[in-house]
Write a protein that holds these residues in place. Structure first.
Motif, PDB file in Angstrom:
ATOM      1  N   ALA A  28      40.170 -46.020  48.132  1.00 21.52           N
ATOM      2  CA  ALA A  28      38.830 -46.479  47.751  1.00 21.52           C
ATOM      3  C   ALA A  28      38.750 -46.691  46.251  1.00 21.52           C
ATOM      4  N   PHE A  29      39.361 -45.781  45.491  1.00 19.59           N
ATOM      5  CA  PHE A  29      39.356 -45.885  44.028  1.00 19.59           C
ATOM      6  C   PHE A  29      40.077 -47.155  43.569  1.00 19.59           C
ATOM      7  N   PHE A  30      41.283 -47.401  44.062  1.00 19.88           N
ATOM      8  CA  PHE A  30      42.048 -48.573  43.630  1.00 19.88           C
ATOM      9  C   PHE A  30      41.439 -49.874  44.141  1.00 19.88           C
ATOM     10  N   ASP A  31      40.857 -49.846  45.324  1.00 16.67           N
ATOM     11  CA  ASP A  31      40.203 -51.055  45.836  1.00 16.67           C
ATOM     12  C   ASP A  31      39.030 -51.451  44.950  1.00 16.67           C
ATOM     13  N   GLU A  32      38.276 -50.450  44.498  1.00 10.16           N
ATOM     14  CA  GLU A  32      37.132 -50.755  43.635  1.00 10.16           C
ATOM     15  C   GLU A  32      37.598 -51.245  42.266  1.00 10.16           C
ATOM     16  N   LEU A  33      38.685 -50.685  41.736  1.00 15.03           N
ATOM     17  CA  LEU A  33      39.253 -51.208  40.483  1.00 15.03           C
ATOM     18  C   LEU A  33      39.610 -52.675  40.642  1.00 15.03           C
ATOM     19  N   ARG A  34      40.226 -53.007  41.759  1.00 11.51           N
ATOM     20  CA  ARG A  34      40.636 -54.405  41.987  1.00 11.51           C
ATOM     21  C   ARG A  34      39.424 -55.313  42.101  1.00 11.51           C
ATOM     22  N   ALA A 157      32.353 -38.966  53.145  1.00  9.67           N
ATOM     23  CA  ALA A 157      31.629 -40.141  52.665  1.00  9.67           C
ATOM     24  C   ALA A 157      31.179 -39.986  51.214  1.00  9.67           C
ATOM     25  N   ALA A 158      30.679 -38.798  50.846  1.00  7.47           N
ATOM     26  CA  ALA A 158      30.204 -38.597  49.480  1.00  7.47           C
ATOM     27  C   ALA A 158      31.353 -38.700  48.471  1.00  7.47           C
ATOM     28  N   SER A 159      32.519 -38.148  48.826  1.00  4.30           N
ATOM     29  CA  SER A 159      33.678 -38.208  47.925  1.00  4.30           C
ATOM     30  C   SER A 159      34.182 -39.640  47.778  1.00  4.30           C
ATOM     31  N   ILE A 160      34.207 -40.377  48.876  1.00  4.58           N
ATOM     32  CA  ILE A 160      34.647 -41.777  48.822  1.00  4.58           C
ATOM     33  C   ILE A 160      33.704 -42.600  47.953  1.00  4.58           C
ATOM     34  N   ALA A 161      32.404 -42.372  48.111  1.00  5.54           N
ATOM     35  CA  ALA A 161      31.424 -43.096  47.281  1.00  5.54           C
ATOM     36  C   ALA A 161      31.621 -42.768  45.811  1.00  5.54           C
ATOM     37  N   PHE A 162      31.908 -41.501  45.514  1.00  9.44           N
ATOM     38  CA  PHE A 162      32.150 -41.128  44.126  1.00  9.44           C
ATOM     39  C   PHE A 162      33.416 -41.785  43.585  1.00  9.44           C
ATOM     40  N   ALA A 163      34.469 -41.868  44.383  1.00  7.84           N
ATOM     41  CA  ALA A 163      35.716 -42.509  43.944  1.00  7.84           C
ATOM     42  C   ALA A 163      35.452 -43.949  43.518  1.00  7.84           C
ATOM     43  N   ARG A 164      34.651 -44.649  44.309  1.00  8.01           N
ATOM     44  CA  ARG A 164      34.340 -46.039  43.966  1.00  8.01           C
ATOM     45  C   ARG A 164      33.445 -46.110  42.719  1.00  8.01           C
ATOM     46  N   GLN A 165      32.484 -45.208  42.617  1.00  4.54           N
ATOM     47  CA  GLN A 165      31.620 -45.229  41.444  1.00  4.54           C
ATOM     48  C   GLN A 165      32.415 -44.898  40.174  1.00  4.54           C
ATOM     49  N   ALA A 166      33.330 -43.940  40.272  1.00  3.77           N
ATOM     50  CA  ALA A 166      34.163 -43.589  39.118  1.00  3.77           C
ATOM     51  C   ALA A 166      35.012 -44.783  38.684  1.00  3.77           C
ATOM     52  N   ALA A 167      35.490 -45.565  39.646  1.00  4.79           N
ATOM     53  CA  ALA A 167      36.260 -46.763  39.314  1.00  4.79           C
ATOM     54  C   ALA A 167      35.394 -47.789  38.597  1.00  4.79           C
ATOM     55  N   ARG A 168      34.174 -47.987  39.097  1.00 14.07           N
ATOM     56  CA  ARG A 168      33.271 -48.949  38.446  1.00 14.07           C
ATOM     57  C   ARG A 168      32.925 -48.500  37.029  1.00 14.07           C
ATOM     58  N   GLU A 169      32.651 -47.210  36.876  1.00 12.58           N
ATOM     59  CA  GLU A 169      32.315 -46.686  35.548  1.00 12.58           C
ATOM     60  C   GLU A 169      33.493 -46.856  34.587  1.00 12.58           C
ATOM     61  N   GLU A 216      39.418 -50.138  52.535  1.00 16.66           N
ATOM     62  CA  GLU A 216      38.133 -50.701  52.962  1.00 16.66           C
ATOM     63  C   GLU A 216      37.050 -49.646  53.091  1.00 16.66           C
ATOM     64  N   VAL A 217      37.448 -48.400  53.229  1.00 20.01           N
ATOM     65  CA  VAL A 217      36.486 -47.340  53.465  1.00 20.01           C
ATOM     66  C   VAL A 217      35.511 -47.242  52.289  1.00 20.01           C
ATOM     67  N   GLY A 218      34.224 -47.223  52.615  1.00 24.83           N
ATOM     68  CA  GLY A 218      33.195 -47.058  51.599  1.00 24.83           C
ATOM     69  C   GLY A 218      32.785 -48.316  50.865  1.00 24.83           C
ATOM     70  N   ARG A 219      33.362 -49.455  51.224  1.00 25.61           N
ATOM     71  CA  ARG A 219      32.959 -50.709  50.563  1.00 25.61           C
ATOM     72  C   ARG A 219      31.523 -51.053  50.900  1.00 25.61           C
TER      73      ARG A 219
END
Length: 603
Positions: A28-34, A157-169, A216-219
């Motif tokens: 989830a983290f790397f997908d959001e970075l991409r 779900a909460a951890s996955i959402a945070f991984a994506r938010q951390a990537a965006r930040e 794809e999880v959490g997108r």
């Protein structure tokens, strides 16, 4: 019989579930970075970073491998410098992280977006003598814009959402102010910075990449047709302020100083040239400004050769865009004449002369566009002032051309042959010390595409070859001009020849990279500095004569090598190296002493 407690059972389940949690969290983290624009990742192999490297490898990202963390970080720096995109670097724990520090410092000073992703031991193993473990929390101090200690990976779900938010930040912090959308073709960074995320991970380290929903999880937005999550924009100047500045400039002798990143993209260059023509303002163009790609009369490229003269033009107002230029004579001219200085920058003045009178917090593109719209400037006396700069520049050009046409092999003829021999679109990457100064002196403006890059953030020679090789991945042909001391500082970067061959087998292009080493056997630049002396200390402490044979070194790295002691030999070697896939090395033999006398002909 051993009793199994509830805690033991929970620990066993956690261990069994950890590979799945790790895979989902990091994917989830790397997908959001991409999705936010990341394309390139540079990996240095290690154990504790195993989850990061394996998930990055499984993601649709462009991967490079460099076993030397110090060189890998500079290689990533070059990728970011050439592409205008954030680049991620991945290292294991311990001293591997510390080896990133020089490149992180350069990224901070040069405003380049590095995402430093480091593996670490979990908290329960810190400060207990565990191997390859040190305190990595905020290890880079204020050199990074953002530090985040990531939690141990979880798949809820909460951890996955945070991984994506951390990537965006992280991407937002690294990119800063960008002109353009990072997700849809790359923006040009004007206020970028390095960011560090530290990932404590526990055994087992190998992630379960067979998990359903990986990447794809959490997108939130499931398709690439959605609005990109990171969109840049100019810091513009309001119309009223623009009119105020235009009215203030009226009747004053105005010149603009254009350093590295004085503007971005071809449209930005066109706007800056149009601004110069509308206001009749000479543009003092540093070689890193990209303005020397235009043979426009208002592009003043030889100012370093005449600003030291008593009859050099003076100015009432200087508008400064971008980093302070290479030229020491320009700095001395500022200190001697003390014109009013207006600095245009999205973050800070970067004015070590302490002479900034007005700071306009805007991107150069936003400032120029606003001034072009102001239509309030009346060019009283500016035309004659402009002509004085053009005449001085033309006279210096004749002097440079006459000396650079000499048949001997020296700094001027090396640069002359490089510029004459390379095809349009070639990247010219300069080392610091004598190399970038030779380009500043001898690179004359011309209507041709010939970008110039250099690590001018801290003016260091650390990691020059690695940075150049990273930048070269975005060009078909690159020429690297540097000295022998700079080469020795980063000679192990020649091992990247093997990485480029491997990538070529995987379907990637292998660019042609020609390294031209001005081999004078030491630190010739010190012969131009106040330390210069005929006393024994000068040679021992500053000239540092070298007796290195680069031929066998290149042979060991499978790098073709040629040595040139005459101009004809250099021309032949250059012609043979250009266009050859991979790294080639040319040693141009130059004298160590006498550089001040050779350069004195151009001043």
């Amino acid at each position: 019989m051993v009793n199994t407690t509830w805690a033991d059972e929970r620990a066993r389940l956690d261990r069994e579930e950890r590979p799945a949690h790790t895979a989902l969290f990091l994917s989830a983290f790397f997908d959001e970075l991409r999705r936010c624009g990341l394309r390139d990742v540079v990996i240095s192999p290690g154990s504790r970073s195993t989850p990061l490297t394996m998930v990055a490898h499984a993601a649709p990202l462009n991967l490079y491998v460099d076993v030397d963390e110090r060189g890998a970080a500079f290689f990533a720096l070059g990728l970011a410098k050439a592409s205008g995109r954030p680049v991620a670097i991945i290292a294991t724990s311990g001293t591997a992280v510390a080896n990133y520090y020089p490149a992180v410092l350069e990224a901070q000073s040069s405003r380049l977006p590095l995402l430093v992703l480091t593996g670490d031991r979990p908290l329960r193993l810190q400060d207990l003598g565990a191997p390859q473990t040190c305190d990595q929390v905020k290890i880079f101090g204020n050199a990074v814009r953002q530090f985040r200690e990531m939690p141990e990976p979880r798949g809820d779900a909460a951890s996955i959402a945070f991984a994506r938010q951390a990537a965006r930040e992280a991407m937002a912090a690294a990119a800063g102010v960008a002109e353009g959308s990072l997700g849809s073709g790359g923006g040009s960074m004007l206020d970028a910075a390095p960011v560090h995320l530290n990932f404590p991970v526990d055994d087992p380290l190998k992630p379960d990449l067979m998990q359903p929903g990986l990447f794809e999880v959490g997108r939130v937005a499931p398709t690439e047709r959605d609005l990109q999550p990171r969109i840049g924009g100019w810091l513009a100047l309001g119309p009223n302020r623009a009119r105020d500045i235009a009215r203030f400039l009226e009747g004053k002798r105005v010149v603009a100083v254009c350093g590295e990143r004085c503007t971005t993209g071809s449209s930005g260059v066109r706007n800056l040239l149009r601004f110069a023509e509308e206001y009749e303002i000479p543009l003092l163009a540093d070689p890193l400004s990209m303005l020397r790609e235009h043979d426009c009369p208002l592009v003043i490229d030889n100012y370093d050769s005449f600003l030291g003269h008593d009859d050099a033009p003076e100015a009432d107002v200087v508008i400064r865009f971008g980093r302070w230029p290479v030229s020491k004579r320009l700095t001395q001219w500022f200190e001697r004449t003390r014109p009013m200085q207006i600095v245009v920058d999205p973050r800070e003045t970067r004015d070590f002369t302490s002479g900034s009178d007005v700071f306009v917090r805007a991107t150069p593109g936003g400032f120029v566009s606003a001034l072009l719209e102001a239509k309030e400037f009346h060019k009283k006396g500016q035309s004659l002032f402009m002509k004085s700069w053009i005449e001085a520049n033309d006279a210096a050009r004749e002097r440079i051309v006459s000396v650079a046409t000499e048949p001997a092999l020296h700094e001027g003829t090396v640069v002359r042959e490089l510029l004459a021999g390379v095809p349009d679109g070639t990247l010219l990457f300069a080392g610091n010390s004598m190399a970038v100064r030779a380009i500043d002196t001898f690179m004359l403006k011309a209507d041709r595409k010939l970008p110039v890059l250099c690590n001018r953030g801290l003016n260091g020679i650390d990691g020059t070859l690695s940075t150049a090789f990273g930048a070269a991945q975005h060009f078909d042909q690159t020429v690297v001009l540097l000295g022998d001391i700079t080469t020795l500082h980063d000679v192990n970067a020649l091992a990247l020849q093997g990485e480029m061959i491997l990538r070529e087998r995987q379907g990637h292009k292998r660019p042609s990279i020609t390294v031209v080493c001005m081999e004078n056997g030491g630190g010739a630049i010190f012969d131009m500095l106040p330390q210069a002396s005929d006393e024994p200390y000068f040679e021992r402490l500053f000239l540092t004569p070298q007796q290195v044979d680069f031929g066998p070194i290149c042979q060991g790295f499978n790098v073709p090598y040629a040595q040139a002691e005459t101009l004809a030999a250099f021309q032949e070697a250059l012609e043979g190296a250009l266009g050859v896939p991979g790294i080639s090395f040319i040693s141009a033999k130059l004298p160590l002493r006498g550089v001040r006398e050779r350069y004195g002909k151009y001043w």
